[in-house]
Design a protein around this motif. Structure first.
Motif, PDB file in Angstrom:
ATOM      1  N   ASP A  67      10.906 -28.595  -1.407  1.00  0.00           N
ATOM      2  CA  ASP A  67      10.547 -27.242  -0.976  1.00  0.00           C
ATOM      3  C   ASP A  67       9.535 -27.302   0.157  1.00  0.00           C
ATOM      4  O   ASP A  67       8.440 -27.805  -0.045  1.00  0.00           O
ATOM      5  N   PRO A  68       9.812 -26.785   1.319  1.00  0.00           N
ATOM      6  CA  PRO A  68      11.128 -26.309   1.744  1.00  0.00           C
ATOM      7  C   PRO A  68      11.951 -27.439   2.359  1.00  0.00           C
ATOM      8  O   PRO A  68      11.397 -28.432   2.788  1.00  0.00           O
ATOM      9  N   LYS A 102      14.073 -17.057  -8.427  1.00  0.00           N
ATOM     10  CA  LYS A 102      13.335 -16.393  -9.516  1.00  0.00           C
ATOM     11  C   LYS A 102      13.073 -17.385 -10.650  1.00  0.00           C
ATOM     12  O   LYS A 102      11.985 -17.410 -11.238  1.00  0.00           O
ATOM     13  N   THR A 140      12.897 -20.556   4.569  1.00  0.00           N
ATOM     14  CA  THR A 140      12.315 -21.760   3.969  1.00  0.00           C
ATOM     15  C   THR A 140      12.964 -22.008   2.609  1.00  0.00           C
ATOM     16  O   THR A 140      12.333 -21.812   1.569  1.00  0.00           O
ATOM     17  N   PRO A 141      14.234 -22.417   2.602  1.00  0.00           N
ATOM     18  CA  PRO A 141      14.916 -22.592   1.315  1.00  0.00           C
ATOM     19  C   PRO A 141      14.469 -23.884   0.616  1.00  0.00           C
ATOM     20  O   PRO A 141      14.114 -24.853   1.281  1.00  0.00           O
ATOM     21  N   SER A 142      14.505 -23.839  -0.695  1.00  0.00           N
ATOM     22  CA  SER A 142      14.261 -25.072  -1.446  1.00  0.00           C
ATOM     23  C   SER A 142      15.616 -25.718  -1.722  1.00  0.00           C
ATOM     24  O   SER A 142      16.662 -25.072  -1.615  1.00  0.00           O
ATOM     25  N   GLN A 167      17.725 -23.932  -4.295  1.00  0.00           N
ATOM     26  CA  GLN A 167      18.360 -22.697  -3.817  1.00  0.00           C
ATOM     27  C   GLN A 167      19.598 -23.013  -2.985  1.00  0.00           C
ATOM     28  O   GLN A 167      20.620 -22.344  -3.103  1.00  0.00           O
ATOM     29  N   GLU A 169      10.918 -12.188 -13.887  1.00  0.00           N
ATOM     30  CA  GLU A 169      11.782 -13.197 -13.270  1.00  0.00           C
ATOM     31  C   GLU A 169      13.114 -13.281 -14.005  1.00  0.00           C
ATOM     32  O   GLU A 169      14.175 -13.321 -13.381  1.00  0.00           O
ATOM     33  N   ILE A 204      12.906 -20.582 -10.404  1.00  0.00           N
ATOM     34  CA  ILE A 204      11.919 -21.573  -9.943  1.00  0.00           C
ATOM     35  C   ILE A 204      10.515 -20.975 -10.071  1.00  0.00           C
ATOM     36  O   ILE A 204       9.592 -21.622 -10.545  1.00  0.00           O
ATOM     37  N   GLN A 205      10.384 -19.711  -9.653  1.00  0.00           N
ATOM     38  CA  GLN A 205       9.080 -19.038  -9.741  1.00  0.00           C
ATOM     39  C   GLN A 205       8.565 -19.027 -11.178  1.00  0.00           C
ATOM     40  O   GLN A 205       7.383 -19.225 -11.427  1.00  0.00           O
TER      41      GLN A 205
END
Lengths: 151, 271
Positions: B211-212, B199, B239-241, B244, B67, B201-202
């Motif tokens: 989210d989302p 990335k 499906t953006p957060s 993002q 990430e 966030i992941q």
């Protein structure tokens, strides 16, 4: 008048005083031992503070399949998927629904945090063997019971 | 065979589209194509190196190496693209008017083509490493030749899409084309900023906030053909957060602000 008091009464008084003394001694001793036990281990598990660490779920990739293929979460729950690749080829865990994408080397292990999620079904695949390597995270609606799940 | 083709197509498409917008953006500049293709070659070599070090990368930074690596690449590309767009704003006019002069400037090393070659190298490296790993797996597991054919079909498909886009750009008048490629590069940069945020966030370094924010995956799925194009060219997210979207918005406004600022600074000098 005082001389007229029966010697019996004196006896009783002595007995009574002795009784009271012994009783109070016992009480003091008992109280002391009671106090001791209270100082010793405090009641430990009456209100347990919630464990805030996310639950860890082991998912194994073997012969290009996930095991288990279905993971059920509580709505809002956060978990760590501990993905173990037992194949001798590299795999990519991918889910556009979970928004996760991570390479797992052959024989490697990778942690992927998932959630909190709303109720729904979230498919994921091993992208390099997408025909067999498929799984899903299921987040049931509250009230969805085990009977429905088994159907 | 088609499964393999689709995997490779998806990975190649994004890089191919970015490369083609950049090729259009440097069109007419002497020696630019050589540099861009050089960047591509470097990117391919780089992706092989990344694929080679996958294991180390996977275990680096407490398991968040992939990430962090992807986020660093993405944000670097965002910075390079921003720099280029602002430069183009300053010099684009001269570029349209006097191609020969620009050619001379390249030789003198004044032009930022090397920046765009760097963008191409990084974009190809990021997407390419996954393709290399996939190919490695195919060769390792002794798949039928059909799967390998699928691999090359996907590769060719991705490159063809880029070529079609490039051909479309060539049809436009030069001034209009530069305006369009600049807008597209700004949107590509914003989309990459949003991907970089994804990335982080992941890996758990950034909160997603919400989210989302919306879910348009039924109407326009991100892995559909149109969704893929829009994702690569304007940073479309089904499906953006919220985080993002913030990154996308901040990046786009920052680039616009820089461009406007340079325009204003330039305007009095021209009158």
């Amino acid at each position: 008048m005082n001389e007229k008091l029966p010697p019996m009464k004196d006896n009783t008084a002595v007995l009574f005083t002795t009784f009271v003394a012994v009783l109070s001694l016992l009480l003091v001793l008992a109280g002391k031992s009671f106090a001791d036990t209270e100082v010793l281990p405090p009641p430990k598990v009456i209100v347990q503070s919630p464990d805030t660490r996310p639950r860890s779920i082991i998912v194994i990739i073997k012969d290009h399949r996930f095991e288990p293929e279905q993971i059920t979460l509580i709505p809002g729950e956060k978990v760590i998927l501990h993905i173990v690749n037992k194949d001798d080829s590299v795999e990519e865990f991918e889910s556009r629904y979970l928004k996760r994408e991570k390479i797992i080397p052959a024989g490697g292990v990778v942690d992927i945090a998932v959630g909190p999620l709303k109720p729904g079904v979230y498919d994921f695949i091993g992208e390099y063997h997408a025909d067999t390597c498929q799984g899903r995270v299921v987040v049931p609606q509250p009230g969805w019971n085990a009977y429905q799940q088994s159907r | 065979m088609f499964a393999a083709a689709i995997v490779v197509f998806r990975e190649v498409l994004e890089a191919a589209l970015v490369v083609c917008v950049i090729l259009a953006a440097v069109r007419g500049v002497t020696g630019a194509f050589r540099m861009i293709f050089g960047g591509m070659g470097l990117g391919v070599l780089g992706s092989m190196a990344v694929a080679l070090f996958t294991e180390g990368l996977a275990s680096a930074f407490a398991g968040n190496g992939q990430e962090i690596f992807a986020a660093v690449i993405l944000f670097t590309v965002v910075a390079l693209l921003t720099w280029h767009i602002v430069w183009m704003q300053k010099h684009g006019r001269e570029m349209v008017h006097d191609m020969h002069k620009i050619g001379a400037e390249v030789r003198e090393g004044k032009r930022p083509i090397i920046v765009l070659a760097g963008v191409v190298a990084l974009a190809v490296m990021r997407e390419g490493s996954e393709v290399v790993l996939f190919l490695e797996g195919l060769i390792q597991s002794n798949h039928a030749p059909g799967v390998l054919a699928g691999f090359f079909l996907g590769l060719a498909g991705g490159v063809a899409c880029g070529a079609i886009l490039y051909w479309g750009f060539l049809k436009l008048p030069v001034a209009q084309m530069f305006r369009l490629t600049n807008v597209l590069l700004a949107l590509i940069a914003s989309g990459m900023a949003a991907k970089g945020a994804g990335k982080l966030i992941q890996a758990g370094y950034l909160p997603s906030l919400l989210d989302p924010v919306w879910d348009s995956s039924a109407a326009l799925p991100e892995d559909g053909v149109i969704g893929q194009f829009l994702s690569a060219l304007v940073g479309y997210m089904a499906t953006p957060s919220a985080m993002q979207l913030i990154f996308y918005g901040v990046c786009l406004s920052l680039i616009s602000a820089l461009v406007l600022w340079h325009k204003r600074k330039e305007a009095p000098a021209r009158t």
